[in-house]
Design a protein around this motif. Structure first.
Motif, PDB file in Angstrom:
ATOM      1  N   SER A  27       0.789  -1.219   0.000  1.00  0.00           N
ATOM      2  CA  SER A  27       0.000   0.000   0.000  1.00  0.00           C
ATOM      3  C   SER A  27       0.830   1.283   0.000  1.00  0.00           C
ATOM      4  CB  SER A  27      -0.971   0.003   1.182  1.00  0.00           C
ATOM      5  OG  SER A  27      -0.255  -0.044   2.395  1.00  0.00           O
ATOM      6  N   SER A  31       4.667   0.800   4.391  1.00  0.00           N
ATOM      7  CA  SER A  31       4.279  -0.610   4.491  1.00  0.00           C
ATOM      8  C   SER A  31       5.371  -1.519   3.937  1.00  0.00           C
ATOM      9  CB  SER A  31       2.979  -0.850   3.725  1.00  0.00           C
ATOM     10  OG  SER A  31       1.924  -0.151   4.309  1.00  0.00           O
ATOM     11  N   SER A  79       0.385 -12.440   4.999  1.00  0.00           N
ATOM     12  CA  SER A  79      -0.856 -12.706   5.728  1.00  0.00           C
ATOM     13  C   SER A  79      -0.891 -12.054   7.101  1.00  0.00           C
ATOM     14  CB  SER A  79      -1.084 -14.216   5.857  1.00  0.00           C
ATOM     15  OG  SER A  79      -0.078 -14.792   6.655  1.00  0.00           O
ATOM     16  N   LEU A  81       0.678  -9.037   7.813  1.00  0.00           N
ATOM     17  CA  LEU A  81       0.809  -7.585   7.696  1.00  0.00           C
ATOM     18  C   LEU A  81      -0.401  -6.995   6.977  1.00  0.00           C
ATOM     19  CD1 LEU A  81       4.567  -7.345   6.734  1.00  0.00           C
ATOM     20  CD2 LEU A  81       3.521  -6.795   8.918  1.00  0.00           C
ATOM     21  N   ARG A  82      -0.730  -5.784   7.351  1.00  0.00           N
ATOM     22  CA  ARG A  82      -1.900  -5.129   6.790  1.00  0.00           C
ATOM     23  C   ARG A  82      -1.630  -4.493   5.433  1.00  0.00           C
ATOM     24  NH1 ARG A  82      -6.694  -2.573  10.017  1.00  0.00           N
ATOM     25  NH2 ARG A  82      -6.612  -4.576  11.049  1.00  0.00           N
ATOM     26  N   GLY A  83      -0.514  -3.824   5.260  1.00  0.00           N
ATOM     27  CA  GLY A  83      -0.242  -3.105   4.020  1.00  0.00           C
ATOM     28  C   GLY A  83       0.477  -3.909   2.958  1.00  0.00           C
ATOM     29  N   GLN A  85       0.155  -7.562   0.883  1.00  0.00           N
ATOM     30  CA  GLN A  85      -0.776  -8.659   0.652  1.00  0.00           C
ATOM     31  C   GLN A  85      -0.285  -9.550  -0.484  1.00  0.00           C
ATOM     32  OE1 GLN A  85      -4.759  -7.399  -0.140  1.00  0.00           O
ATOM     33  NE2 GLN A  85      -5.480  -9.467  -0.539  1.00  0.00           N
TER      34      GLN A  85
END
Length: 112
Positions: A27, A31, A79, A81-83, A85
């Motif tokens: 993102s 990130s 999987s 981490l948020r930013g 993918q």
């Protein structure tokens, strides 16, 4: 100083992988920095354990199972981490391969 530069280069390599592959997304640069840090930690802690546990399979496959381990570590980072993918296992295989190539090339160009 070198460690900081390697961390930034690995983050740039992640951004390159996300730009090339539609199944991997990052993102922002922040990130990518966090993902590079987590990938480094997973490669230092989890990957040696996986290699040790799967040593017979790695020997039987003449080392090709190491590609699967690299992909699993890459997928795990995506999987948790948020930013960052990773959309599936096969994207993780291709992404880990390209990430290794790009980060090695960048490190070789800028640190030699």
């Amino acid at each position: 100083m070198t460690l900081l530069l390697l961390w930034i280069l690995n983050a740039v390599a992640l951004l390159v992988v996300a730009y090339i592959l539609p199944g991997i997304s990052v993102s922002s640069f922040g990130s990518a920095l966090i993902a590079a840090l987590v990938l480094g930690l997973l490669n230092a802690v989890v990957k040696p354990l996986l290699i040790l546990l799967t040593l017979p399979l790695t020997v039987v496959t003449l080392g090709l199972f190491l590609l699967v381990i690299n992909a699993l570590v890459f997928w795990l980072a995506g999987s948790i981490l948020r930013g960052f993918q990773v959309d599936g296992f096969w994207w993780a295989v291709i992404g880990a391969l390209i990430y290794s190539i790009v980060s090695t090339a960048l490190s070789g160009l800028l640190l030699s």
